[in-house]
Design a protein around this motif. Structure first.
Motif, PDB file in Angstrom:
ATOM      1  N   UNK A 233       0.980  -1.146   0.121  1.00 45.75           N
ATOM      2  CA  UNK A 233      -0.158  -0.037  -0.069  1.00 45.75           C
ATOM      3  C   UNK A 233       0.768   1.192  -0.028  1.00 45.75           C
ATOM      4  N   UNK A 234       0.590   2.331  -0.928  1.00 47.41           N
ATOM      5  CA  UNK A 234       1.411   3.294  -1.079  1.00 47.41           C
ATOM      6  C   UNK A 234       0.754   4.436   0.077  1.00 47.41           C
ATOM      7  N   UNK A 235       1.403   4.854   0.898  1.00 43.09           N
ATOM      8  CA  UNK A 235       0.456   5.674   2.128  1.00 43.09           C
ATOM      9  C   UNK A 235       0.904   6.873   1.889  1.00 43.09           C
ATOM     10  N   UNK A 236       1.812   7.392   0.875  1.00 48.28           N
ATOM     11  CA  UNK A 236       2.415   8.769   1.060  1.00 48.28           C
ATOM     12  C   UNK A 236       2.791   8.875  -0.599  1.00 48.28           C
ATOM     13  N   UNK A 237       2.699  10.465  -0.665  1.00 46.17           N
ATOM     14  CA  UNK A 237       3.200  11.024  -2.156  1.00 46.17           C
ATOM     15  C   UNK A 237       3.812  12.175  -1.787  1.00 46.17           C
ATOM     16  N   UNK A 238       5.371  12.008  -2.163  1.00 46.41           N
ATOM     17  CA  UNK A 238       6.268  12.921  -1.972  1.00 46.41           C
ATOM     18  C   UNK A 238       5.770  14.495  -2.314  1.00 46.41           C
ATOM     19  N   UNK A 239       5.149  14.593  -3.352  1.00 42.75           N
ATOM     20  CA  UNK A 239       4.852  16.067  -3.800  1.00 42.75           C
ATOM     21  C   UNK A 239       3.617  16.449  -2.584  1.00 42.75           C
TER      22      UNK A 239
END
Length: 265
Positions: A233-239
């Protein structure tokens, strides 16, 4: 030299939760900062971020010393582009908008050398072979590759059983934003119909014995999808993390206008 190990593929086999972050700045410097924080995996986004083959290569090189396993998302199904991405050392490839078993099988062929596929031989020109330093790469390359296909449309949901059953597809990743738009609920991936479709994908892919991933930057969404059976699960977006951090800091010193909130990613 032995074939490099694919840490992402190895983590999938363990069936443990894998927490990831989207890397959208398209620079090795920014992606290395995220890799240094300890996410299990990073998505180097070639679909919506302003990436090219050289910028993706720079990011693969930047994160190589760290434990965060890189995943590269291609912009489309183009086998020529896939060949380039594999040649620069991509081991885990994510491909968007897969809607049939035929498309999935074509993607598998694009990652395999003849007679099992159509990948061209770069030999000593390419980073993947460590410039001809990897012993017997042509016969072993598939062992270190991991193909993730995205199911993110109503048609993809309809065909998910056949897609997941395709030999050579290692995992399925759900795109809630595109799926919600395709189902007629733009900006509302939490709609019961969309959630029902997501649960169908998870159950069907699990029945095929394969893992499922999803993008869920909000914790309550991530926890729910984990409970439903998503493993990576991707729990962050750097931007988004940069923007949110900047707004939080600035709000300590000046009054800011209300900021729009979204659950669509």
């Amino acid at each position: 030299m032995q074939l490099p190990i694919n840490p992402f593929k190895n983590m999938l086999i363990k069936r443990e939760p894998m927490w990831g972050c989207w890397a959208g700045f398209a620079t090795g410097y920014a992606t290395e900062i995220i890799a240094n924080t300890g996410f299990d995996w990073l998505l180097i986004d070639g679909e919506h971020a302003p990436n090219t083959v050289p910028t993706i290569l720079a990011q693969l090189q930047a994160v190589a010393p760290y434990s965060s396993a890189p995943v590269v998302r291609s912009v489309n199904h183009d086998p020529a582009l896939i060949k380039q991405l594999l040649d620069i050392g991509t081991q885990t490839l994510m491909v968007p908008m897969v809607e049939s078993a035929e498309q999935a099988a074509a993607l598998v062929r694009a990652t395999r050398y003849p007679p099992h596929g159509i990948r061209g031989v770069g030999g000593g020109l390419v980073r993947a072979t460590r410039w001809d330093g990897v012993d017997d790469y042509l016969n072993k390359a598939h062992e270190s590759l991991c193909l993730i296909v995205q199911v993110e449309s109503p048609k993809g949901v309809e065909q998910v059983e056949a897609i997941a059953a395709t030999d050579g597809v290692d995992a399925v990743f759900i795109g809630p934003a595109d799926l919600s738009v395709g189902m007629g609920y733009p900006g509302n991936p939490g709609h019961p119909d969309v959630q029902s479709a997501i649960q169908k994908v998870i159950n069907t892919v699990h029945a095929a014995g394969k893992p499922v991933g999803i993008l869920a930057p909000l914790e309550e969404d991530a926890r729910r999808y984990q409970a439903l059976g998503c493993q990576f699960i991707a729990v962050g977006i750097d931007i988004s993390l940069l923007r949110q951090g900047a707004l939080t800091t600035l709000a300590r010193y000046k009054e800011l206008p209300p900021q729009p909130s979204t659950r669509t990613y």
